[in-house]
Motif scaffolding. Sequence first.
Motif, PDB file in Angstrom:
ATOM      1  N   GLY A  51     -22.598 -45.717 -18.570  1.00 17.27           N
ATOM      2  CA  GLY A  51     -22.896 -44.339 -18.177  1.00 17.27           C
ATOM      3  C   GLY A  51     -23.575 -44.180 -16.822  1.00 17.27           C
ATOM      4  N   LEU A  52     -23.500 -45.200 -15.982  1.00 17.73           N
ATOM      5  CA  LEU A  52     -24.165 -45.111 -14.671  1.00 17.73           C
ATOM      6  C   LEU A  52     -23.255 -44.405 -13.659  1.00 17.73           C
ATOM      7  CD1 LEU A  52     -26.869 -45.807 -13.379  1.00 17.73           C
ATOM      8  CD2 LEU A  52     -25.924 -48.009 -12.674  1.00 17.73           C
ATOM      9  N   PHE A  53     -23.142 -43.098 -13.829  1.00 12.78           N
ATOM     10  CA  PHE A  53     -22.296 -42.284 -12.952  1.00 12.78           C
ATOM     11  C   PHE A  53     -22.789 -40.838 -12.957  1.00 12.78           C
ATOM     12  CE2 PHE A  53     -19.978 -42.823 -17.050  1.00 12.78           C
ATOM     13  CZ  PHE A  53     -20.080 -41.521 -17.527  1.00 12.78           C
ATOM     14  N   GLY A  54     -22.325 -40.072 -11.973  1.00 12.41           N
ATOM     15  CA  GLY A  54     -22.677 -38.656 -11.876  1.00 12.41           C
ATOM     16  C   GLY A  54     -21.661 -37.932 -11.016  1.00 12.41           C
ATOM     17  N   MET A  55     -21.996 -36.723 -10.569  1.00 14.99           N
ATOM     18  CA  MET A  55     -21.049 -35.923  -9.786  1.00 14.99           C
ATOM     19  C   MET A  55     -21.716 -35.227  -8.610  1.00 14.99           C
ATOM     20  SD  MET A  55     -18.498 -34.032 -12.490  1.00 14.99           S
ATOM     21  CE  MET A  55     -17.095 -33.821 -11.389  1.00 14.99           C
ATOM     22  N   LEU A  56     -20.913 -35.023  -7.577  1.00 13.74           N
ATOM     23  CA  LEU A  56     -21.233 -34.167  -6.445  1.00 13.74           C
ATOM     24  C   LEU A  56     -20.449 -32.868  -6.602  1.00 13.74           C
ATOM     25  CD1 LEU A  56     -20.408 -36.985  -3.973  1.00 13.74           C
ATOM     26  CD2 LEU A  56     -22.583 -35.797  -3.751  1.00 13.74           C
ATOM     27  N   SER A  57     -21.082 -31.750  -6.269  1.00 16.63           N
ATOM     28  CA  SER A  57     -20.381 -30.460  -6.268  1.00 16.63           C
ATOM     29  C   SER A  57     -20.573 -29.837  -4.901  1.00 16.63           C
ATOM     30  CB  SER A  57     -20.942 -29.560  -7.367  1.00 16.63           C
ATOM     31  OG  SER A  57     -20.356 -28.274  -7.294  1.00 16.63           O
ATOM     32  N   ILE A  58     -19.516 -29.804  -4.105  1.00 16.27           N
ATOM     33  CA  ILE A  58     -19.634 -29.381  -2.710  1.00 16.27           C
ATOM     34  C   ILE A  58     -18.851 -28.100  -2.491  1.00 16.27           C
ATOM     35  CG2 ILE A  58     -19.228 -30.062  -0.310  1.00 16.27           C
ATOM     36  CD1 ILE A  58     -19.594 -32.976  -1.244  1.00 16.27           C
ATOM     37  N   SER A 111     -25.901 -49.938  -7.393  1.00 16.06           N
ATOM     38  CA  SER A 111     -25.652 -49.241  -6.124  1.00 16.06           C
ATOM     39  C   SER A 111     -25.169 -47.838  -6.444  1.00 16.06           C
ATOM     40  CB  SER A 111     -24.599 -49.988  -5.295  1.00 16.06           C
ATOM     41  OG  SER A 111     -23.298 -49.758  -5.807  1.00 16.06           O
ATOM     42  N   MET A 112     -24.907 -47.069  -5.390  1.00 12.01           N
ATOM     43  CA  MET A 112     -24.262 -45.763  -5.536  1.00 12.01           C
ATOM     44  C   MET A 112     -23.094 -45.695  -4.567  1.00 12.01           C
ATOM     45  SD  MET A 112     -27.537 -43.169  -5.990  1.00 12.01           S
ATOM     46  CE  MET A 112     -26.617 -41.852  -6.778  1.00 12.01           C
ATOM     47  N   HIS A 113     -21.919 -45.394  -5.110  1.00 10.44           N
ATOM     48  CA  HIS A 113     -20.727 -45.173  -4.282  1.00 10.44           C
ATOM     49  C   HIS A 113     -20.288 -43.736  -4.518  1.00 10.44           C
ATOM     50  CE1 HIS A 113     -16.755 -45.431  -2.530  1.00 10.44           C
ATOM     51  NE2 HIS A 113     -16.200 -45.140  -3.684  1.00 10.44           N
ATOM     52  N   PHE A 114     -20.102 -42.990  -3.419  1.00 10.74           N
ATOM     53  CA  PHE A 114     -19.831 -41.557  -3.484  1.00 10.74           C
ATOM     54  C   PHE A 114     -18.397 -41.259  -3.082  1.00 10.74           C
ATOM     55  CE2 PHE A 114     -24.268 -42.319  -2.671  1.00 10.74           C
ATOM     56  CZ  PHE A 114     -24.916 -41.448  -3.528  1.00 10.74           C
ATOM     57  N   HIS A 115     -17.686 -40.529  -3.911  1.00 14.24           N
ATOM     58  CA  HIS A 115     -16.352 -40.057  -3.547  1.00 14.24           C
ATOM     59  C   HIS A 115     -16.462 -38.754  -2.756  1.00 14.24           C
ATOM     60  CE1 HIS A 115     -13.655 -42.625  -6.202  1.00 14.24           C
ATOM     61  NE2 HIS A 115     -14.862 -43.004  -6.562  1.00 14.24           N
ATOM     62  N   GLY A 116     -15.449 -38.493  -1.945  1.00 13.36           N
ATOM     63  CA  GLY A 116     -15.276 -37.177  -1.328  1.00 13.36           C
ATOM     64  C   GLY A 116     -16.021 -36.952  -0.037  1.00 13.36           C
ATOM     65  N   VAL A 117     -17.087 -37.699   0.188  1.00 14.88           N
ATOM     66  CA  VAL A 117     -17.885 -37.476   1.397  1.00 14.88           C
ATOM     67  C   VAL A 117     -17.597 -38.548   2.445  1.00 14.88           C
ATOM     68  CG1 VAL A 117     -19.741 -36.142   0.340  1.00 14.88           C
ATOM     69  CG2 VAL A 117     -19.798 -38.660   0.235  1.00 14.88           C
ATOM     70  N   PRO A 143     -15.152 -31.230   6.277  1.00 19.03           N
ATOM     71  CA  PRO A 143     -14.244 -30.145   5.857  1.00 19.03           C
ATOM     72  C   PRO A 143     -13.384 -30.516   4.649  1.00 19.03           C
ATOM     73  CG  PRO A 143     -14.046 -30.596   8.218  1.00 19.03           C
ATOM     74  CD  PRO A 143     -14.935 -31.651   7.667  1.00 19.03           C
ATOM     75  N   GLN A 144     -13.094 -31.829   4.482  1.00 18.24           N
ATOM     76  CA  GLN A 144     -12.276 -32.239   3.340  1.00 18.24           C
ATOM     77  C   GLN A 144     -13.128 -32.638   2.140  1.00 18.24           C
ATOM     78  OE1 GLN A 144      -9.544 -35.289   4.493  1.00 18.24           O
ATOM     79  NE2 GLN A 144      -8.440 -33.992   5.943  1.00 18.24           N
ATOM     80  N   SER A 145     -14.417 -32.324   2.189  1.00 18.21           N
ATOM     81  CA  SER A 145     -15.292 -32.710   1.074  1.00 18.21           C
ATOM     82  C   SER A 145     -15.477 -31.593   0.055  1.00 18.21           C
ATOM     83  CB  SER A 145     -16.663 -33.133   1.614  1.00 18.21           C
ATOM     84  OG  SER A 145     -16.540 -34.221   2.512  1.00 18.21           O
ATOM     85  N   ALA A 146     -14.906 -30.415   0.323  1.00 15.27           N
ATOM     86  CA  ALA A 146     -15.057 -29.308  -0.625  1.00 15.27           C
ATOM     87  C   ALA A 146     -14.428 -29.691  -1.957  1.00 15.27           C
ATOM     88  CB  ALA A 146     -14.409 -28.050  -0.072  1.00 15.27           C
ATOM     89  N   GLY A 147     -15.173 -29.480  -3.035  1.00 13.60           N
ATOM     90  CA  GLY A 147     -14.672 -29.816  -4.360  1.00 13.60           C
ATOM     91  C   GLY A 147     -15.728 -30.563  -5.141  1.00 13.60           C
ATOM     92  N   VAL A 148     -15.315 -31.162  -6.247  1.00 11.13           N
ATOM     93  CA  VAL A 148     -16.246 -31.960  -7.042  1.00 11.13           C
ATOM     94  C   VAL A 148     -15.768 -33.400  -7.043  1.00 11.13           C
ATOM     95  CG1 VAL A 148     -16.988 -30.012  -8.453  1.00 11.13           C
ATOM     96  CG2 VAL A 148     -15.051 -31.428  -9.214  1.00 11.13           C
ATOM     97  N   TRP A 149     -16.723 -34.323  -7.100  1.00 14.00           N
ATOM     98  CA  TRP A 149     -16.415 -35.734  -6.891  1.00 14.00           C
ATOM     99  C   TRP A 149     -17.325 -36.600  -7.746  1.00 14.00           C
ATOM    100  CZ3 TRP A 149     -12.385 -36.161  -3.506  1.00 14.00           C
ATOM    101  CH2 TRP A 149     -12.162 -35.099  -2.614  1.00 14.00           C
ATOM    102  N   PRO A 150     -16.846 -37.751  -8.170  1.00 10.63           N
ATOM    103  CA  PRO A 150     -17.735 -38.671  -8.884  1.00 10.63           C
ATOM    104  C   PRO A 150     -18.596 -39.478  -7.925  1.00 10.63           C
ATOM    105  CG  PRO A 150     -15.384 -39.268  -9.194  1.00 10.63           C
ATOM    106  CD  PRO A 150     -15.453 -38.252  -8.107  1.00 10.63           C
ATOM    107  N   TYR A 151     -19.748 -39.926  -8.430  1.00 12.92           N
ATOM    108  CA  TYR A 151     -20.437 -41.055  -7.804  1.00 12.92           C
ATOM    109  C   TYR A 151     -20.732 -42.059  -8.907  1.00 12.92           C
ATOM    110  CZ  TYR A 151     -24.969 -38.933  -9.257  1.00 12.92           C
ATOM    111  OH  TYR A 151     -26.016 -38.404  -9.968  1.00 12.92           O
TER     112      TYR A 151
END
Lengths: 308, 308, 308
Positions: free
Chosen positions: C181-188, C118-124, C159-167
């Motif tokens: 290693g099944l992970f990545g990042m969001l850059s907002i 699956s994919m779980h996203f932080h920050g959004v 508005p509180q999603s600005a920043g970088v976050w793992p998924y």
Amino acid sequence: MRRSIFACVLGAALLGLLPATGSARTLDVWIAAVPVTWDVVPNGRDAIGGTTFTKDQTVFRTVVYRAYTRNWGRPLPNLAHLVADNDGIPGPLIHAEVGDQIRVHFKNLDTEFKRPHSMHFHGVTYAPGSDGAFIPGFSGPGANVKPGHAFTYRLFAGPQSAGVWPYHDHSPSMHESIEGGLFGMLSIRGKGEQRPDREFVVALASIHGFETINGRAFLGNTPIMRAKVGQTVQWDVMTLGDEFHTFHVHGHRWVNADGTPEDTRTVGPAESFRVRWVEDAPGTWLYHCHVEGHMAMGMIGLYRVSRR
Amino acid sequence: MRRSIFACVLGAALLGLLPATGSARTLDVWIAAVPVTWDVVPNGRDAIGGTTFTKDQTVFRTVVYRAYTRNWGRPLPNLAHLVADNDGIPGPLIHAEVGDQIRVHFKNLDTEFKRPHSMHFHGVTYAPGSDGAFIPGFSGPGANVKPGHAFTYRLFAGPQSAGVWPYHDHSPSMHESIEGGLFGMLSIRGKGEQRPDREFVVALASIHGFETINGRAFLGNTPIMRAKVGQTVQWDVMTLGDEFHTFHVHGHRWVNADGTPEDTRTVGPAESFRVRWVEDAPGTWLYHCHVEGHMAMGMIGLYRVSRR
Amino acid sequence: MRRSIFACVLGAALLGLLPATGSARTLDVWIAAVPVTWDVVPNGRDAIGGTTFTKDQTVFRTVVYRAYTRNWGRPLPNLAHLVADNDGIPGPLIHAEVGDQIRVHFKNLDTEFKRPHSMHFHGVTYAPGSDGAFIPGFSGPGANVKPGHAFTYRLFAGPQSAGVWPYHDHSPSMHESIEGGLFGMLSIRGKGEQRPDREFVVALASIHGFETINGRAFLGNTPIMRAKVGQTVQWDVMTLGDEFHTFHVHGHRWVNADGTPEDTRTVGPAESFRVRWVEDAPGTWLYHCHVEGHMAMGMIGLYRVSRR
């Protein structure tokens, strides 16, 4: 204007000797890596847990940073009654102010283990040649100073250098050195910032199997910090090695840079912070790492506040 | 004005019973250290991983803090359906406001292990005699309360006491006690600060080989936090012991005191923080420690948000 | 307006291709979990410590996130010379701006281990169905995507999603996946916030017994970050797994959101942060985790700054 390390290492008690402000100063500091015999538990016991230790458990040979008078005249005396002493672990506290140039004259006197050493400074600005970190194929002589050799690091305390910072060996023997206590701190005041009345260095590290503050373990061995009601006190906290710690002082709180009150703070390897307050709580208090196992293995000390 | 613990421990659901504000109040709280039988995994299973556990793996005798009515009338009931309950791990949540005096009447009822106990409070102001921390040669009776004995700690919630804070045993048996769950929290509102509609205590700790939230491990055993859209919710997070954790709530973010949004935060031994938001995300969510091994060993719970 | 992942993954070097601002955009991203052969130490050696490794110590089969062109046309090329590449560990960097809708089209192509993902996203922000976290009895198909199946996660950068976050994977096979290693990042970016000239992804994780940056260990294998004097550089730092790290860059400092200068910062599992500065320090520098044991096991890289 140039000043020698002599004034720099005398610590909080003698800070009154230093000029209150300065501009475009160049500080000269002489520091050597020297072999010493170190006892982690000089009194041989854990006063709280009751365990006793033999000298073969607590005494070992290691390499530490030691300050010298100008031009390597002689090692500065051990000022064991001061917090910022010259006993060896941590190395001498280097005081500076934002705007200062700092020249650290370093000599590797490790004739015993015959390892290379260096000095790498956090928080300050410098050219790559003064970085002191070994990078195969890139770094220069300052990153790999052989026994008997010397190197001068040229540092600048810029606007973002205000605060307290670690310095440590970053040569090819970095890992053994840090485990042996080859580290120290910089304390850099903001431009025109008032000095505290009392400044306490708290270097947390696992050394020789013990959990130490400034290289010592257990009450009766760790430094006793002392202040009087009404004094401004500053705690300079850092750690190096593999472990994370939480710094706690009993009976006191401080306010974070973000405005949050706290009395316990995480500090990870090479992190560092300073906290200040005006003393108003007379008594004999504990300060310690709040990680249970670290506290049980010695990372705990006394803070004694007397009435004015 | 004096109030008993009775109101203090009823938790978030009944907070409407408390006066909205107060000035120069003295709160009286009765808390004993009592032996209990504790089951870390009441339903015997890890709902995610599928592992099952026998009662000899999950049940043990330990000592916890329990609140009593005024003058030790009787133990307060276990309000297991509330978050701030009196079940034992953590001990009763002590609510106060900046400006309050707090008297904690403590009794050591540990007739089973026959160990000394104490209470040491973070975040608040007190004289050395109320510190509750054992210091050989310095500390008084409040730091080493023998079984059958009592002591009253006198605390003050000063301007820097706003926030949430741990309390815990700091007697000579501190290390065994904390591993057994002898800790709790203070929740101190700023002067005139609004109470949240819902307040969730999240005490993260390794207990009996499991990674627990409020003394329980795995979904189905850990507390289910509940709120409605539109409510102000507050999470009171802390940890004690040897481990560092990262607190994470799914589907939500909060803003740090420095203005940075986050949804995961490090908390080390004896650190604590509170985060607040106005609920706007209906659903069944996870909250957990994001250290993989801790999550796998039980440090995970449900947060259920219903529509208004 | 919709854009494909194609633009999103090309990384900092090509960011000039993207429109400078946008409003109410919907981004579409295609990402699959795919089995790959991964080599943690391609050159087989620790350049600092001198140890050499055989391929059976460093090569293994694992599952990573890989970006595809629109509608699963074809896997995007590995841009190994870019920081935000499509090599696999970490997965593609997802760029967005506050206000954007993001649709992540996910397909589980794990035909080898045949595990759910699956994919779980932080920050959004998202509805529970797009949470991607397995909760027995509650979660839906997006939390447990079987091999050969697909799911679309619908996210919003508030508005509180600005920043970088793992998924990362949060399915029942989460723990094995993250270790693999099944992970990545969001850059907002904040609304209207300027893009940096250079953006460096630093994903710290223990993989296959090594301490890795973006899945590689030791100088010569870890990413070489490059910038020029005068450029704005941004470091996107996160970790997943069991360990805490301290991120350090040599010869540089940055200022915290609370105004404190620092050059080392703790990052715990699923925490993340970004730091920015305008480059003014030419040279070849180290960046690394400052936990000694992690540094010794490979968590160290080069940062090369050239003159304008």
